[in-house]
Enzyme design. Structure first.
Site, PDB file in Angstrom:
ATOM      1  CE  LYS A   1       3.166   3.071  13.596  1.00  6.45           C
ATOM      2  NZ  LYS A   1       3.194   2.469  12.261  1.00  6.45           N
TER       3      LYS A   1
ATOM      4  CE1 TYR B   1      -6.466   3.517  10.674  1.00  3.69           C
ATOM      5  CE2 TYR B   1      -5.699   3.850   8.429  1.00  3.69           C
ATOM      6  CZ  TYR B   1      -5.604   3.201   9.644  1.00  3.69           C
ATOM      7  OH  TYR B   1      -4.640   2.238   9.839  1.00  3.69           O
TER       8      TYR B   1
ATOM      9  CG  HIS C   1      -2.166  -0.835   0.981  1.00  4.27           C
ATOM     10  ND1 HIS C   1      -3.386  -0.541   1.538  1.00  4.27           N
ATOM     11  CD2 HIS C   1      -2.359  -1.942   0.224  1.00  4.27           C
ATOM     12  CE1 HIS C   1      -4.278  -1.430   1.129  1.00  4.27           C
ATOM     13  NE2 HIS C   1      -3.680  -2.301   0.352  1.00  4.27           N
TER      14      HIS C   1
ATOM     15  CE1 TYR D   1      -1.854   3.831   9.156  1.00  4.92           C
ATOM     16  CE2 TYR D   1      -0.482   2.678   7.560  1.00  4.92           C
ATOM     17  CZ  TYR D   1      -1.665   2.782   8.259  1.00  4.92           C
ATOM     18  OH  TYR D   1      -2.640   1.839   8.090  1.00  4.92           O
TER      19      TYR D   1
ATOM     20  N   PRO E   1      -5.492   0.199  18.594  1.00  3.09           N
ATOM     21  CG  PRO E   1      -7.468  -0.806  17.883  1.00  3.09           C
ATOM     22  CD  PRO E   1      -6.799  -0.268  19.095  1.00  3.09           C
TER      23      PRO E   1
HETATM   24  C1  DHB Z   1      -6.159  -3.058  10.734  1.00  2.48           C
HETATM   25  C2  DHB Z   1      -6.116  -2.723  12.048  1.00  2.48           C
HETATM   26  C3  DHB Z   1      -5.685  -1.468  12.400  1.00  2.48           C
HETATM   27  O1  DHB Z   1      -5.634  -1.124  13.675  1.00  2.48           O
HETATM   28  C4  DHB Z   1      -5.299  -0.544  11.467  1.00  2.48           C
HETATM   29  O2  DHB Z   1      -4.910   0.675  11.849  1.00  2.48           O
HETATM   30  C5  DHB Z   1      -5.318  -0.893  10.161  1.00  2.48           C
HETATM   31  C6  DHB Z   1      -5.746  -2.154   9.790  1.00  2.48           C
HETATM   32  C7  DHB Z   1      -6.640  -4.392  10.335  1.00  2.48           C
HETATM   33  O3  DHB Z   1      -6.981  -5.204  11.199  1.00  2.48           O
HETATM   34  O4  DHB Z   1      -6.727  -4.641   9.129  1.00  2.48           O
END
Ligand code: DHB
Length: 369
Positions: A277, A181, A57, A365, A273
């Protein structure tokens, strides 16, 4: 990963796992690898399937009340991430590693880790003992390792967020080639993916929410609400193949070394999440720890193990900051009211108009060194 890196250096390591192999391979976890984690999998000789099946990506999208901002990782910082499920990373490492893993090891206890460490565990009703040179506490937030450390020797830092993420896995193509997001006044949503035919979606839910209260229909309705109309229109839905709720928490323990015991991964720290990270931090920890242990065993030098805690924590706190910041920007916080939402909007507008701010997001990121 640590077990594999050590065995490549001809250092024996026994892994004690509380659950069965099937259970481990059935858990749906995160899905985004920083390039440092990609390189580490290659070093471990376990990167083949990831390169064949993983999705590189080059950017991601943020939306705020329907307004969209594209973050171009490649253009901003010249780096990318790999979308490849944590469960698949685990499967590939399990397949390649030759050393011993003892599954369904119950009642793991750590002894004498100040001097000559040994570990006991129970399996099939019998107690076993392993004498060792070092113990790596890679046993998660609820594991025995951190719990074995005397209270006065460890300091913890914690923030619990007043919400969780409800996640759904579905065998439908992702709604967008990149992750989205989304901040919406009803709460955060994330459109993620595992493959060209498998998608992972999340919505922010209240802290005490029960998964049973969420039918598939309710989930899809809520997700559509929180996406911009054009994305909502394209969303392909189907029966969930996994559905679960995770609470959000930031947590760090200091230090990470107690004699011959080292904490790594979720045993040492938790991130919310947002920003993906968790797995990457654990990989960072064991990359440092593996080299430190190899140096100690092969060269008799303690320099690496002496500096492990400080080096790992410097990286950990930066990822804690980023995950907290992404969480703060994108979620609805009941307690901050109208002022808080205006500040979040200002943050989004600032990001939208500032290449420097976007670079900072992208740099974090894709992963700090
Ligand atoms: C996923 C989880 C995340 O916390 C994130 O920022 C991006 C992707 C995932 O489970 O695909």
């Amino acid at each position: 990963m640590l077990g594999r890196l050590l065995e490549q250096a001809r250092i024996d390591a026994v892994i004690l796992e509380r659950k069965s192999a099937d259970y481990v391979l059935g858990r749906i976890r995160a899905g985004v690898l920083e390039w440092g984690a990609v390189d580490l999998l290659d070093r471990a000789g376990a990167g083949q399937r990831m390169h064949a099946e993983g999705l590189v990506h080059h950017g991601t999208a943020l939306t705020f009340d329907g307004d969209r901002l594209h973050i171009d990782f490649t253009g901003l910082v010249g780096k990318q991430v790999m979308v490849y499920g944590q469960t698949e990373v685990t499967r590939d490492l399990m397949a390649i590693r030759e050393g011993t893993t003892i599954y369904e090891a119950e009642d793991v206890q750590l002894h004498d880790f100040d001097r000559r460490p040994w570990v006991t565990y129970r399996r099939d009703g019998t107690t076993h003992r392993i004498d060792c040179d070092f113990i790596a506490g890679c046993d998660g937030y609820h594991g025995a390792s951190r719990a074995s450390v005397p209270e006065g020797s460890i300091r913890t830092f914690e923030r619990v967020y007043p919400f969780g993420w409800l996640g759904v896995l579905v065998d439908k193509p992702p709604v967008d080639p990149e992750l989205i997001y989304a901040h919406h006044q009803r709460g955060f949503a994330l459109c993620s993916q595992r493959s060209p035919t498998r998608s992972r979606y999340y919505v922010q839910v209240e802290a005490q929410e029960q998964v049973e209260a969420w039918s598939d229909d309710r989930f899809w309705d809520e997700l559509r609400h929180r996406l911009d109309p054009e994305t909502a229109e394209r969303l392909e839905i189907g029966p969930s193949i996994e559905k679960s709720i995770a609470q959000l928490r930031s947590f760090v323990a200091e230090p990470l070394r107690f004699g011959k015991l080292f904490l790594a991964g979720d045993a040492a720290h938790i991130v919310p999440p947002t920003g993906a990270k968790g797995l990457n931090l654990a990989m960072g920890d064991v990359a440092i720890l593996a080299d430190a242990l190899i140096e100690a065993v092969q060269e008799g030098s303690e320099a690496g193990i002496d500096s492990y805690s400080a080096r790992a924590l410097a990286r950990i706190w930066k990822a804690e900051r980023f995950s907290w910041w992404m969480t703060s920007l994108l979620h609805v916080f009941p307690e901050t009211g109208a002022f808080g939402r205006r500040i979040q909007r200002a943050e989004f507008d600032y990001l939208s108009g500032s290449r420097v701010a976007q670079q900072s997001l992208a740099e974090n990121y894709v992963g700090l060194p």
